[in-house]
Design a protein around this motif. Structure first.
Motif, short mmCIF file in Angstrom:
data_model
loop_
_atom_site.label_atom_id
_atom_site.label_comp_id
_atom_site.label_asym_id
_atom_site.label_seq_id
_atom_site.Cartn_x
_atom_site.Cartn_y
_atom_site.Cartn_z
N TYR B 310 0.82 -1.21 0.00
CA TYR B 310 0.00 0.00 0.00
C TYR B 310 0.85 1.27 0.00
O TYR B 310 0.54 2.23 -0.70
N TYR B 313 1.90 2.24 -3.30
CA TYR B 313 0.72 2.69 -4.06
C TYR B 313 0.39 4.13 -3.69
O TYR B 313 0.20 4.99 -4.54
N GLU B 316 2.77 6.72 -4.98
CA GLU B 316 2.61 7.04 -6.39
C GLU B 316 1.42 7.99 -6.62
O GLU B 316 1.46 8.85 -7.49
N PHE B 317 0.38 7.83 -5.81
CA PHE B 317 -0.86 8.57 -6.13
C PHE B 317 -1.27 9.59 -5.05
O PHE B 317 -2.36 10.13 -5.12
N LYS B 320 -2.87 12.93 -6.06
CA LYS B 320 -4.14 12.74 -6.76
C LYS B 320 -5.23 12.28 -5.79
O LYS B 320 -6.38 12.70 -5.88
N MET B 321 -4.84 11.44 -4.86
CA MET B 321 -5.81 10.93 -3.88
C MET B 321 -6.33 12.07 -3.03
O MET B 321 -7.53 12.22 -2.80
N ALA B 324 -8.70 14.20 -4.82
CA ALA B 324 -10.02 13.60 -5.06
C ALA B 324 -10.77 13.33 -3.76
O ALA B 324 -11.88 12.82 -3.78
N VAL B 326 -9.74 11.29 -1.32
CA VAL B 326 -9.54 9.94 -0.79
C VAL B 326 -8.58 10.04 0.41
O VAL B 326 -7.51 10.63 0.27
#
Lengths: 124, 331, 550
Positions: B310, B313, B316-317, B320-321, B324, B326
């Protein structure tokens, strides 16, 4: 999950079952040979050729001829007459059911129906 | 080609076996070879089964053929979808004794150029049941020759098997079923182009071998009428390690042909497709309980693998998370 | 002119004219015919690199030289030896087949195509012949007579073609007297091909996506938020209800894992929307995860190791988020993995609790180790306890049949739960013929990574048995919808139905549930989740031909 013990148990069971004749014979400890076959008491040969292989057919034919068709005519072999009969024919030369028939029949486990009608030994 | 080679092989072996009737050869064909065959058969079976047993079953992969056991008010089908060891044994019993899966057999075909229909196709099951069960009963019946005195259950079986009281000596029902079953199994293999296409010599050879054994056995009992007392002396002599030259000589060529084919069968089965009789017990899709989610199955050779954790992951994001909406671990 | 990857390229009369007569030449001497429309393009180098797989390169099926790595033969044989010592299934299935042929006409590809190498028995023989040659004494001595043959490049090509013409559906294994499971053999064969870098792109690209992004369809976390928010909007439009959207929510009670197809593909999205509505209505404390954003696992179509690599995220995410248990959506092969592999591969899940329905209090004991239950088990329990307010008449215009998906049926046995749910939410439910449902169900023709258009001929052929059964109930009972609890079905059966039984739509079960459910605070329901008018209810409010205007 190790199921090897279960598989080995199964294998042993199969092997024990498959080798049954060996340990059965070992356990029974009986003689594996039959008692000697009784030879005819009179004369040197039987009324039929190769009696070991053919006696059941001959007896069956006699049964049909005598019992079902009433044909009681004696057969003649080498100038001598014989009744077409188990007790009055065969057992005139051979000593008895026990000595003559049963030794082989019991040994080979061949069941027969003759004695369901006939009486056993000569003279009974 | 495979058919002819197999037929010729069985014929040749039979003729070879009849040599046992020649003077002095009884010792080889009636004593040495049977023991050798039994030795190879038993050794081979142990080797074969252990070759499977030594391989682990890493995953629990039963093929489920009925409703699972889940909610208490839903009726499960324990014999088609076992949920514990006991029900798995039940499923195996159906499989081994009654060829449950084979009984399902259907035939699919297109009719009217457009409709695909499935019809029940029980003949393979019937043929297989006739052959296998008869074979087992015939084997047990032969104990009358291998054991002395003959156990009562063998006599009982013999009586039951001969209940039709046709012929003299009586023709056993299993003799007929055995030969008929084999004939059907051979005929279907030859008649169907697809089956012929997949059949190997190793499929025809056992059929011919069994047929050879069955026909020679029938011949010995009903036609030539072997000297059964001598045969029993040879047979029970093998059981008790006591041999008699006269009996060995008297048993006859035909008997040795029969016996030799049996020896070939014994030595052949662990190394051929006939080992399916042992393999069926070990089949993981059948002998495992579908208790996958209630009992953890352990893979003995499990090893760590490369995963994508995780944190990588999120690394990397992350932006962006966050953008958005998240939730993230590291702000 | 239509191309081989288009449905219209194939005439039904041609496909139905099935010639199952084997060729004159023996199968060992019949080379593979690599016909467009019946194979799948090779895995691209970039995907293999993402996954650290061997021999990444770009190549084409039509190439004479498939650029196998140096020493490829040794690699394959060592790979076989290794697997023969690790999988009893593989070893046993190599040894015990008697070629009785009972499996032959149980395979949808053989039924629909007639190619003898699609008989499961012969498919296995493709591998078994090499096993005999290299690992058995008989094969070494007797060679071809014992059914043995040399491993050559042509054999590899044949393997590639036929082991990617098996959907691992396990139908043959139901009929095999020894339980020989071609799925096991295909899985191993695909692993062996993988050792040489031979993959199909239709499965290895999703695997690469899934490894990096958590789902096959390469939806990044923010993309997933977008698509879910879009669904929230559609739900509101259809029902007037605004549902919550819990994503990566720590401390939720339940982690909901579902196939990613349901996030983006029609008609899967309606199933996903239905589930969001259900959870909202019942007030279930659940969460989606962007990291564990796919329960589906194309690793199953690649290698055992890849199953584990892709599946690891599920328990890892459950642990990170601190949920109590896991709920799984409507997916077929995902449930093969969750039910038969997950606990063994990535368990034990001792940090979770035995699943317990927060609504009914039912404890799902049958999942006490894996701690994951199927949405149909969950729903059946709710309906049994009267926790859902249902108006099945809303589905009265639907005449539905149910397609058992291969894996839930044959690797799990979840047969009654979906039927119980369907019967509760639909008044018109009709079963397809007995030999085509439950444990005897037929594959959609596109499972196990084969559901791509370049494989159209095989999909239509393999889809024939299912399509034919659907058409049967269509003609007999007027069936107009096919329900399936599998994301691959919801993608591939659309094609199968369009071709073999046009007029039958595909739906998830949850979608039918949500359409029948009476929600608290809902509007007067005139539209279903597809935003289509519900027949018999639209006339209340006259519209002027702008019903679906968005």
């Amino acid at each position: 999950m190790n199921d090897k013990p279960k598989i080995i148990v199964g294998l042993v069971v199969v092997l024990v079952a498959a080798t049954f004749p060996f340990w059965y014979t070992l356990a029974k400890g009986r003689d594996v040979l039959p008692e000697d076959r009784e030879r005819p008491s009179e004369g040197s040969r039987c009324v039929m050729d190769d009696p070991v292989a053919n006696h059941m057919q001959v007896l069956n034919t006699w049964r049909d001829e005598v019992v079902r068709e009433g044909d009681t005519e004696q057969i003649k072999v080498d100038g001598k007459k014989y009744h077409k009969s188990l007790t009055d024919g065969c057992l005139q030369c051979h000593s008895s059911r026990e000595d003559h028939c049963d030794r082989c029949h019991e040994y080979a486990n061949v069941e027969l129906t003759c004695w369901e009608c006939h009486l056993g030994s000569k003279g009974d | 080609m495979n058919v002819l080679i197999s037929l010729a092989a069985v014929g040749g072996l039979f003729l070879l076996g009849t040599l046992g009737g020649a003077p002095g050869m009884g010792w080889i064909f009636g004593v040495v070879l049977p023991y050798l065959a039994v030795g190879i058969g038993i050794g081979g079976l142990i080797w074969r089964v252990m070759s499977w047993a030594n391989v682990p079953v890493p995953f629990r992969i039963p093929t489920t053929c009925g409703q699972q056991k889940s909610l208490p008010w839903i009726k499960s089908n324990p014999l088609e979808n076992p949920h514990n060891g006991l029900t798995a044994v039940g499923r195996m019993a159906l499989e081994v004794l009654f060829f449950r899966s084979l009984l399902r057999n259907t035939k699919a075909e297109v009719i009217d150029q457009r409709r695909l229909v499935y019809t029940s196709a029980p003949w393979l099951w019937i043929g297989a049941m006739a052959f296998h069960w008869s074979f087992l009963i015939i084997l047990v019946r032969h104990l009358r020759l291998l054991a002395n005195p003959v156990p009562w259950c063998v006599t009982f079986l013999q009586r039951a098997d001969g209940f039709l009281e046709i012929g003299l000596p009586v023709i056993y029902v299993t003799t007929v079923l055995f030969l008929a079953g084999l004939a059907y199994l051979l005929a279907r293999r030859l008649a169907s182009p697809q089956l012929r296409y997949i059949s190997l010599a190793g499929d025809y050879f056992p059929l011919f071998l069994f047929l050879g054994i069955g026909i020679s056995g029938f011949w010995l009992r009903h036609w030539t009428k072997t000297d059964i007392v001598s045969v029993k002396q040879v047979a029970v002599g093998l059981s008790g390690f006591s041999f008699d030259s006269d009996a060995l000589a008297a048993a006859g060529s035909l008997f040795y042909g029969h016996l030799f084919l049996v020896c070939v069968l014994l030595a052949y089965f662990p190394f051929s497709k006939l080992s399916h009789f042992a393999g069926v017990f070990l089949s993981p899709t059948r002998n495992m309980a579908n208790s996958n989610r209630s009992v953890r199955h352990v893979n003995p050779w499990d090893y760590p693998v490369k995963v994508h954790p995780y944190d990588e992951y999120e690394d990397e994001f992350r932006e962006k998370m966050k953008g958005a909406g998240v939730p993230v671990e590291k702000e | 002119m239509p191309k081989p990857d288009e449905m219209s390229y194939y005439q039904q009369e041609d496909l139905l004219n099935i010639d199952a007569t084997p060729p004159k030449t023996g199968w060992m001497d019949t080379p593979v015919d690599l016909r467009p429309g019946s194979f799948i393009y090779p895995g691209k180098a970039k995907n293999l690199k993402i996954l650290d797989l061997p021999n990444p390169r770009d190549w084409a099926i039509g190439d004479d030289d498939w650029k196998l790595p140096e020493g490829w033969k040794k690699t394959v044989l060592e790979g076989m030896a290794d697997r023969l010592s690790k999988y009893r299934s593989f070893k046993l299935f190599m040894d015990t087949c008697v070629r009785c042929g009972a499996c032959a006409d149980k395979c949808h590809f053989f039924i629909g195509g007639g190619d003898p190498k699609n008989m499961p028995v012969l498919r296995a023989e493709l591998l078994r012949s090499i096993y005999r040659k290299e690992f058995t004494v008989m094969g070494k001595i007797l060679g071809k007579l014992a059914g043995a043959r040399e491993l050559t490049e042509d054999v590899i090509k044949e393997w590639f073609y036929y082991f990617y013409q098996c959907t691992e559906c396990r139908r043959c294994s139901v009929f095999c007297p020894y339980g020989i499971d071609t799925a096991e053999i295909t899985m191993i064969a695909r692993e062996l091909l993988g050792l040489l870098g031979l993959y199909i792109n239709w499965s290895i690209e999703p695997v690469a996506n899934c490894f990096r992004l958590g789902n096959h369809l390469a939806i990044p976390p923010h993309g997933m938020m977008d698509t879910l928010e879009f669904m929230v909007g559609d739900i509101e439009e259809a029902t007037g209800i605004r549902v919550d959207l819990p994503v990566n929510k720590k401390g939720a009670e339940v982690l909901f894992v579902t196939p990613s197809g349901d996030f983006v593909a029609d008609p899967g999205i309606y199933t996903c929307m239905a589930q969001m509505l259900l959870f909202h209505e019942l007030g279930i404390d659940y969460t989606f995860s962007t990291y564990a954003s796919d329960g589906g696992n194309f690793g199953l179509f690649t290698s055992h190791e890849m199953i584990k690599r892709l599946n690891a995220k599920v328990y890892a995410e459950a642990k990170r988020l601190g949920v109590k248990w896991i709920l799984g959506g409507e997916c077929g092969h995902m449930w093969r993995v969750m039910h038969q592999y997950m606990d063994t591969m990535n368990g034990p899940a001792d940090f979770l609790e035995v699943p317990k329905s927060p609504i009914t209090g039912t404890v799902f004991d049958h999942a006490k180790s894996t701690k994951m239950i199927h949405i149909m088990e969950f729903m059946a329990d709710l309906i049994k306890h009267n926790k859902l307010k249902l108006d099945p008449s809303r589905n009265d215009h639907i005449r539905v049949t149910f397609h058992d998906s291969c894996n839930p049926a044959r690797a799990m046995g979840i047969l009654e739960e979906p039927r119980y749910v369907l019967n509760a939410v639909c008044n018109n439910f009709f079963e397809m013929p007995r030999n085509t449902i439950r444990e005897q169900t037929f594959c959609c023709g596109g499972g196990a990574g084969l559901g791509t258009d370049e494989n159209m001929e095989m999909r239509l052929r393999g889809g024939l048995p299912r399509g034919n059964a659907v058409r049967h109930v269509q003609e007999k009972h007027g069936v107009n919808q096919l329900a399936a609890m599998c994301a691959i079905d919801r993608a591939t059966l659309v094609t199968v139905c369009d071709y073999w039984a046009p007029g039958v739509l595909v739906t998830g079960i949850s979608e039918l549930v949500a359409n029948a459910m009476v929600f608290t605070g809902e509007n007067e329901r005139k539209q279903n989740l597809r935003l289509e008018d519900i027949p018999g209810r639209e006339e209340d409010e006259p519209r002027e031909g702008d019903a679906n205007d968005e």
